[in-house]
Structures are given as structure tokens and as C-alpha cells.
Write an enzyme that holds these catalytic residues in place. Structure first.
Site, PDB file in Angstrom:
ATOM      1  N   GLY A   1       0.813  -1.219   0.000  1.00 38.18           N
ATOM      2  CA  GLY A   1       0.000   0.000   0.000  1.00 38.18           C
ATOM      3  C   GLY A   1       0.841   1.262   0.000  1.00 38.18           C
ATOM      4  O   GLY A   1       0.539   2.231  -0.699  1.00 38.18           O
ATOM      5  N   CYS A   2       1.911   1.238   0.776  1.00 42.89           N
ATOM      6  CA  CYS A   2       2.776   2.422   0.885  1.00 42.89           C
ATOM      7  C   CYS A   2       3.539   2.666  -0.419  1.00 42.89           C
ATOM      8  O   CYS A   2       3.754   3.804  -0.818  1.00 42.89           O
ATOM      9  CB  CYS A   2       3.733   2.265   2.059  1.00 42.89           C
ATOM     10  SG  CYS A   2       2.868   2.057   3.625  1.00 42.89           S
ATOM     11  N   THR A   3       3.923   1.583  -1.086  1.00 38.43           N
ATOM     12  CA  THR A   3       4.602   1.705  -2.375  1.00 38.43           C
ATOM     13  C   THR A   3       3.646   2.278  -3.416  1.00 38.43           C
ATOM     14  O   THR A   3       3.980   3.220  -4.141  1.00 38.43           O
ATOM     15  CB  THR A   3       5.155   0.331  -2.822  1.00 38.43           C
ATOM     16  OG1 THR A   3       6.081  -0.127  -1.844  1.00 38.43           O
ATOM     17  CG2 THR A   3       5.844   0.428  -4.176  1.00 38.43           C
TER      18      THR A   3
END
Length: 159
Positions: free
Chosen positions: A46-48
Site C-alpha cells: 500500500g505504501c509503495t
């Protein structure tokens, strides 16, 4: 300890270390809009995806006079690797002592596989050129988020 941020109020100045050897101070950024997004962990799916979204629309944010900073509790070394691997054109702030997390009140009780822990609630904050918080997004879901923040940055830039 400064009070947590409030919409339409000035954000307390802060100093933070970021990638590329940059020291970030809100006071030094006066005159530009600042978008600060908090995310749980470098190099997770998700952060990527979220970071790639900000990367891919970076020129549009620049056109709206808006600087982007990503913040997590990861180390600067981890941030440098993440930034390099994903070719992020913006800096990532390491908040190991959670000073920014506390200022923006993004540490929340979370649950994973039945276990409770304190983690970073994915959140984004838009600060105007005078250092006033104009918009916040809490409990962010990644799909569509970058477009929503860009639209807000563009609208604020026109004011």
C-alpha cells in the site's frame, strides 16, 4: 509538546531529518504549499502504491506550488533505499521519535491478525503557504487518494 494540528490553524514549526541529507523546517517552507503524507512502512504494497501515485503526479503538484513529503517511523537508511528504488522525486522524513506523528496525531490503535498494536494511521495534510493547515485526510484508502489531494492543492493554489 505542541498541541495536535487543527484545520484553519497554523501548524507548529518542526525540524525533521529527511532523505538526501535534507533538514525540513516548516518555517523555512513558508511561501509554498506543503503536502505531508504519513504512511505505515517503507516498501510495503500500500505504501509503495501510494508513493508511486505521488511520484507519477509530482509535476502536477509542482505546478500547484506544492511540496510533497512522505513520513514514516522508518530509518533514513530505509527511506533512502525506498526512495531510490521507487525513484521518488520528493523527500521522505524519518520520524523515529514520533514527534511529527504526535503533532499530527496519526498514531492509532490497530489490529492485525487479532493482535493490537500502535501504528501509523495513513493520513495526509495540506498546509497553505502561510503555514496554516487547510485540509486533512485520515484513515486514507490508497485508490483515488492522490487525485483528491492534488485537486485540493490546485484549488488552494488558485485562492
Amino acid at each position: 509538546m505542541p498541541v495536535a494540528v487543527v484545520i484553519d490553524q497554523p501548524v507548529a514549526d518542526f525540524q525533521a531529518q529527511a532523505t538526501s541529507g535534507v533538514s525540513v523546517s516548516l518555517a523555512a517552507l513558508r511561501g509554498q504549499q506543503v503536502l505531508i503524507y504519513f504512511y505505515p512502512k517503507d516498501s510495503t504494497p500500500g505504501c509503495t502504491t501510494e508513493g508511486q501515485g505521488f511520484r507519477d503526479r509530482y509535476a502536477d503538484f509542482q505546478a500547484a506550488n506544492t511540496l510533497i513529503f512522505g513520513v514514516s517511523r522508518d530509518s533514513l537508511k530505509s527511506h533512502e533505499n525506498f526512495k531510490c528504488k521507487q525513484a521518488f522525486p520528493f523527500e521522505l522524513i524519518s520520524d523515529k521519535d514520533e514527534a511529527l506523528c504526535q503533532l499530527f496525531d496519526v498514531i492509532k490503535l490497530k489490529k492485525l491478525y487479532g493482535k493490537e498494536y500502535l501504528g501509523v494511521d495513513r493520513s495526509t495534510f495540506l498546509i497553505d503557504k502561510d503555514g496554516v493547515l487547510r485540509q486533512e485526510w485520515r484513515g486514507v484508502k490508497v485508490p483515488g487518494h492522490v487525485d483528491a489531494t492534488l485537486a485540493a492543492a490546485q484549488a488552494l493554489h488558485k485562492d
